[in-house]
Write an enzyme that holds these catalytic residues in place. Structure first.
Site, PDB file in Angstrom:
ATOM      1  N   LYS A 193      24.491 -30.019  50.931  1.00  0.00           N
ATOM      2  CA  LYS A 193      23.582 -31.164  51.064  1.00  0.00           C
ATOM      3  C   LYS A 193      24.353 -32.354  51.635  1.00  0.00           C
ATOM      4  O   LYS A 193      25.335 -32.809  51.044  1.00  0.00           O
ATOM      5  CB  LYS A 193      22.980 -31.524  49.709  1.00  0.00           C
ATOM      6  CG  LYS A 193      22.140 -32.788  49.763  1.00  0.00           C
ATOM      7  CD  LYS A 193      21.380 -33.029  48.485  1.00  0.00           C
ATOM      8  CE  LYS A 193      20.684 -34.374  48.525  1.00  0.00           C
ATOM      9  NZ  LYS A 193      19.885 -34.613  47.325  1.00  0.00           N
ATOM     10  N   LYS A 250      20.818 -28.537  53.727  1.00  0.00           N
ATOM     11  CA  LYS A 250      19.859 -29.648  53.744  1.00  0.00           C
ATOM     12  C   LYS A 250      20.496 -30.872  54.363  1.00  0.00           C
ATOM     13  O   LYS A 250      21.616 -31.209  53.951  1.00  0.00           O
ATOM     14  CB  LYS A 250      19.447 -29.942  52.303  1.00  0.00           C
ATOM     15  CG  LYS A 250      18.561 -31.151  52.149  1.00  0.00           C
ATOM     16  CD  LYS A 250      18.401 -31.492  50.689  1.00  0.00           C
ATOM     17  CE  LYS A 250      17.642 -32.794  50.578  1.00  0.00           C
ATOM     18  NZ  LYS A 250      17.569 -33.266  49.226  1.00  0.00           N
TER      19      LYS A 250
HETATM   20  C1  PBG Z   1      17.406 -35.868  45.119  1.00  0.00           C
HETATM   21  C2  PBG Z   1      16.828 -35.279  46.330  1.00  0.00           C
HETATM   22  C3  PBG Z   1      16.671 -35.846  47.604  1.00  0.00           C
HETATM   23  C4  PBG Z   1      15.941 -34.943  48.337  1.00  0.00           C
HETATM   24  C5  PBG Z   1      15.696 -33.839  47.534  1.00  0.00           C
HETATM   25  N1  PBG Z   1      16.289 -34.056  46.295  1.00  0.00           N
HETATM   26  C6  PBG Z   1      16.997 -37.170  48.196  1.00  0.00           C
HETATM   27  C7  PBG Z   1      18.309 -37.769  48.114  1.00  0.00           C
HETATM   28  O1  PBG Z   1      19.346 -37.124  47.997  1.00  0.00           O
HETATM   29  O2  PBG Z   1      18.285 -38.970  48.184  1.00  0.00           O
HETATM   30  C8  PBG Z   1      15.480 -35.172  49.756  1.00  0.00           C
HETATM   31  C9  PBG Z   1      14.284 -34.460  50.158  1.00  0.00           C
HETATM   32  C10 PBG Z   1      13.614 -34.968  51.366  1.00  0.00           C
HETATM   33  O3  PBG Z   1      14.016 -35.943  52.026  1.00  0.00           O
HETATM   34  O4  PBG Z   1      12.597 -34.361  51.686  1.00  0.00           O
HETATM   35  N2  PBG Z   1      18.729 -36.075  45.044  1.00  0.00           N
END
Ligand code: PBG
Length: 326
Positions: A193, A250
């Site tokens: 991520k 992601k």
């Molecule tokens: C929580 C999380 C995030 C997303 C999924 N879980 C955002 C972040 O890290 O700020 C992003 C999902 C999206 O943008 O569709 N940590």
């Protein structure tokens, strides 16, 4: 003698185009995110995410019912509690939503839940801050995340999906689940991520943007730098060793190289998250008649499967059949 051209011969009619297609997918491989929000009276729209809502407990059940009719049976729930705290979080609201979904739909749905603290903390960070409020404390955050995962699994979640990016949370979650006889609950790790600029619409939906009078203004000290694919590889190897069942890249489109590389090197099922900003980019262009919504979404999903994904988390899962048949 020179051969006549052959590439275009294979493209010459629609039946042949389908016969020779290398990448295929169906709605069975898509996961629909859901937002379960405490303390709102009616469901709310989310700017940029057409067809996706911040649901109340009542509209959440109706939404899943209608999604099942559209062939979607896999979901990723984001619980958004009304009360925020700095520590000692209360996971009851999210757990109650999972319980209600499982009670109503049972084995007809595969229910995953996002495990993170960003919708729970008063400052919007994904973990617990130190007193100076300039650092997310790893150990304390992992303990809280493991408790959240346990509460969700006990409420009936089939799969817990930690998105916080703390070190060694997979091991802590696997341990606490196993100790509590939840050895059949899966873990899908957001292992790769990145610290992305494409999460904007989501943070509005999940009420989770870093906020308030905190020195730490962004998530760069825990999410992966977009310029560091080897960090994503190390994290994914580690999470696989610690017991993750499914790994994830992601966002999606800006990280196709990472998806292709990691999925070919680490033999576990791979998910890719088409995040809110990617999805909204297509929607907003389509609203202005600059592109065809269906074609653009299908092209993005095709790219994910071509790059090695086994499943895609996308806000458009519930529209997939319509777009595929358009
Ligand atoms: C929580 C999380 C995030 C997303 C999924 N879980 C955002 C972040 O890290 O700020 C992003 C999902 C999206 O943008 O569709 N940590």
């Amino acid at each position: 003698m020179k051969h006549s051209l052959s590439e275009r011969r294979l493209r010459s009619n629609p039946i042949l185009q389908k016969l020779t297609r290398e990448v295929r997918f169906s709605v069975d491989q898509l996961i629909q995110p859901l937002f379960a929000v405490e303390g709102i009276k009616e469901r709310e729209i989310i700017p940029g995410l057409t067809g996706v809502f911040r649901d109340t407990p009542t509209t959440l059940l109706k939404q899943v019912e209608s999604d099942l009719e559209k062939g979607v049976n896999s979901f990723l729930v984001f619980g958004v509690p009304a009360g925020k705290a700095d520590q000692h979080f209360n996971y009851d609201f999210t757990a109650s939503q999972l319980h209600a979904l499982k009670k109503r739909f049972g084995k007809d749905i595969f229910l995953s839940v996002d495990v993170c603290l960003c919708s729970y903390t008063s400052h919007g960070h994904c973990g617990i801050l130190n007193d100076a409020m300039d650092h997310v404390m790893n150990h304390e955050s992992v303990e809280a995340l493991a408790k959240a995962a346990l509460a969700y699994a006990q409420a009936g979640a089939d799969c817990v999906a930690p998105s916080d990016m703390m070190d060694h949370r997979i091991r802590a979650i696997r341990n606490i689940l196993d100790e509590n006889h939840l050895d059949q609950t899966l873990i899908m790790s957001y292992s790769a991520k990145f610290h992305s600029g494409f999460y904007g619409p989501f943070r509005v939906a999940a009420d989770s943007a870093p906020k308030g009078d905190v020195k730490l203004k962004n998530r760069a000290t825990y999410q992966i730098d977009p310029a560091n694919p080897s960090d994503a590889y190390r994290c994914s190897v580690r999470d696989a060793e610690e017991g993750a069942d499914i790994l994830m890249v992601k966002p999606g489109m800006p990280y196709l190289d990472v998806l292709q590389d990691l999925s070919s090197r680490i033999p576990l099922p791979w998910a890719v998250y088409e995040v809110s900003g990617e999805f909204a980019a297509i929607e907003l262009m389509a609203e202005k008649n600059l592109i065809s919504r269906e074609r653009a979404h299908l092209e993005a999903w095709t790219a994910f499967f071509r790059a090695g994904a086994n499943m895609v988390i996308t806000y458009g899962a519930r529209s997939a059949r319509e777009w595929i048949n358009a």
